[in-house]
Design an enzyme around this catalytic site. Structure first.
Site, PDB file in Angstrom:
ATOM      1  N   GLU A 114      58.255  55.413  30.776  1.00 19.61           N
ATOM      2  CA  GLU A 114      57.018  54.672  30.518  1.00 19.61           C
ATOM      3  C   GLU A 114      56.590  54.842  29.071  1.00 19.61           C
ATOM      4  O   GLU A 114      56.929  55.836  28.425  1.00 19.61           O
ATOM      5  CB  GLU A 114      55.901  55.229  31.421  1.00 19.61           C
ATOM      6  N   ASP A 115      55.806  53.893  28.587  1.00 19.37           N
ATOM      7  CA  ASP A 115      55.248  54.039  27.240  1.00 19.37           C
ATOM      8  C   ASP A 115      54.020  54.949  27.257  1.00 19.37           C
ATOM      9  O   ASP A 115      53.894  55.854  26.452  1.00 19.37           O
ATOM     10  CB  ASP A 115      54.903  52.660  26.627  1.00 19.37           C
TER      11      ASP A 115
ATOM     12  N   ASP B 150      47.805  55.761  31.454  1.00 21.20           N
ATOM     13  CA  ASP B 150      46.390  55.621  31.141  1.00 21.20           C
ATOM     14  C   ASP B 150      45.586  55.906  32.414  1.00 21.20           C
ATOM     15  O   ASP B 150      45.362  57.068  32.744  1.00 21.20           O
ATOM     16  CB  ASP B 150      46.207  54.190  30.616  1.00 21.20           C
TER      17      ASP B 150
ATOM     18  N   PHE C 100      42.819  53.623  21.957  1.00 23.13           N
ATOM     19  CA  PHE C 100      43.734  52.521  22.214  1.00 23.13           C
ATOM     20  C   PHE C 100      44.767  52.487  21.101  1.00 23.13           C
ATOM     21  O   PHE C 100      44.444  52.316  19.939  1.00 23.13           O
ATOM     22  CB  PHE C 100      43.005  51.176  22.327  1.00 23.13           C
TER      23      PHE C 100
ATOM     24  N   ARG D 243      53.792  45.429  18.548  1.00 19.61           N
ATOM     25  CA  ARG D 243      54.841  46.231  19.193  1.00 19.61           C
ATOM     26  C   ARG D 243      55.888  46.703  18.181  1.00 19.61           C
ATOM     27  O   ARG D 243      56.507  47.745  18.346  1.00 19.61           O
ATOM     28  CB  ARG D 243      55.569  45.396  20.261  1.00 19.61           C
TER      29      ARG D 243
HETATM   30  P1  IMP Z   1      47.646  52.334  33.592  1.00 25.01           P
HETATM   31  O1  IMP Z   1      48.059  51.590  34.804  1.00 25.01           O
HETATM   32  O2  IMP Z   1      46.156  52.211  33.353  1.00 25.01           O
HETATM   33  O3  IMP Z   1      48.099  53.775  33.531  1.00 25.01           O
HETATM   34  O4  IMP Z   1      48.229  51.563  32.346  1.00 25.01           O
HETATM   35  C1  IMP Z   1      49.494  51.685  31.952  1.00 25.01           C
HETATM   36  C2  IMP Z   1      49.899  50.521  31.063  1.00 25.01           C
HETATM   37  O5  IMP Z   1      48.787  50.006  30.310  1.00 25.01           O
HETATM   38  C3  IMP Z   1      50.886  51.012  30.050  1.00 25.01           C
HETATM   39  O6  IMP Z   1      52.195  50.905  30.511  1.00 25.01           O
HETATM   40  C4  IMP Z   1      50.575  50.123  28.853  1.00 25.01           C
HETATM   41  O7  IMP Z   1      51.342  48.937  28.909  1.00 25.01           O
HETATM   42  C5  IMP Z   1      49.110  49.785  28.954  1.00 25.01           C
HETATM   43  N1  IMP Z   1      48.275  50.656  28.096  1.00 25.01           N
HETATM   44  C6  IMP Z   1      47.492  51.680  28.455  1.00 25.01           C
HETATM   45  N2  IMP Z   1      46.889  52.250  27.390  1.00 25.01           N
HETATM   46  C7  IMP Z   1      47.326  51.576  26.321  1.00 25.01           C
HETATM   47  C8  IMP Z   1      47.090  51.713  24.901  1.00 25.01           C
HETATM   48  O8  IMP Z   1      46.359  52.599  24.398  1.00 25.01           O
HETATM   49  N3  IMP Z   1      47.744  50.814  24.115  1.00 25.01           N
HETATM   50  C9  IMP Z   1      48.552  49.838  24.587  1.00 25.01           C
HETATM   51  N4  IMP Z   1      48.819  49.695  25.901  1.00 25.01           N
HETATM   52  C10 IMP Z   1      48.205  50.541  26.748  1.00 25.01           C
HETATM   53 MG    MG Z   2      51.155  46.756  27.633  1.00 30.23          MG
END
Ligand code: IMP
Ligand code: MG
Length: 172
Positions: free
Chosen positions: A96-97, A100, A149, A162
């Protein structure tokens, strides 16, 4: 173009990614590992991680989305799936990147677990623990960050930034 303040430079990312590759190899050794790269955000991280991984690796791709702009919608949609044949009885690692709220990963973990892998671990470049709304932990984490962010090195803001070679904080 918004103002972006550098958080992790190219060099810092390179060093940390190599460390994780080594750590994974130490853990998995000669076992074949199925790495699942989540599109699109983890693609830069996955490429660098795997170029440095010395073990046997397969690569699969998954695409889930929940974000619109800088806000998580909370609803996860799977836009690209994988076949059970590639997962069943395999040692699997989701790349995963960023984690959050944790919703995406929780969804993906359950989706993959239903395909009966022999093991399943999570490797994320970034972790924002203070933002968690569901309980989920990554097994390998590149960097823990505050509630910021971030963009670059695969991460986007509305599909932009990106391609930055570093990770930066987008100023509001
Ligand atoms: P989650 O489901 O809220 O954990 O979100 C995960 C996804 O949201 C990640 O795989 C990202 O694609 C996107 N995301 C969450 N935080 C950021 C950020 O700070 N920058 C860019 N994308 C984010
Ligand atoms: Mg994204």
């Amino acid at each position: 173009m918004k103002k972006i303040k550098k958080l992790f430079g190219k060099k810092e990312l390179d060093v940390r990614v190599k460390e994780i590759s080594k750590e994974l190899y130490k853990e998995y050794g000669k076992k074949e590992v199925v790495f699942i790269c989540t599109l699109k955000g983890a693609v830069f991280f996955a490429c660098d991680l795997l170029k440095n991984y010395k073990g046997n690796a397969r690569i699969e791709f998954l695409r889930a989305s929940s974000y619109s702009g800088t806000k998580s919608t909370g609803k996860i949609e799977l836009n690209l799936s994988i076949s059970k044949d590639n997962i069943e009885n395999k040692d699997v690692i989701i790349i995963e990147d960023i984690v959050d709220t944790g919703r995406t990963l929780k969804f993906l973990k359950e989706y993959i677990n239903d395909m009966n892998p022999s093991s399943l671990k999570i490797c994320t470049l970034l972790n924002k623990p203070s933002r968690r709304v569901v309980e989920i932990n990554a097994d390998y984490v590149g960097f823990e960050i505050d509630d910021l962010f971030v963009v670059g090195y695969g991460l986007d803001y509305d599909q932009q930034y990106r391609n930055l070679p570093y990770i930066g904080v987008m100023e509001k």
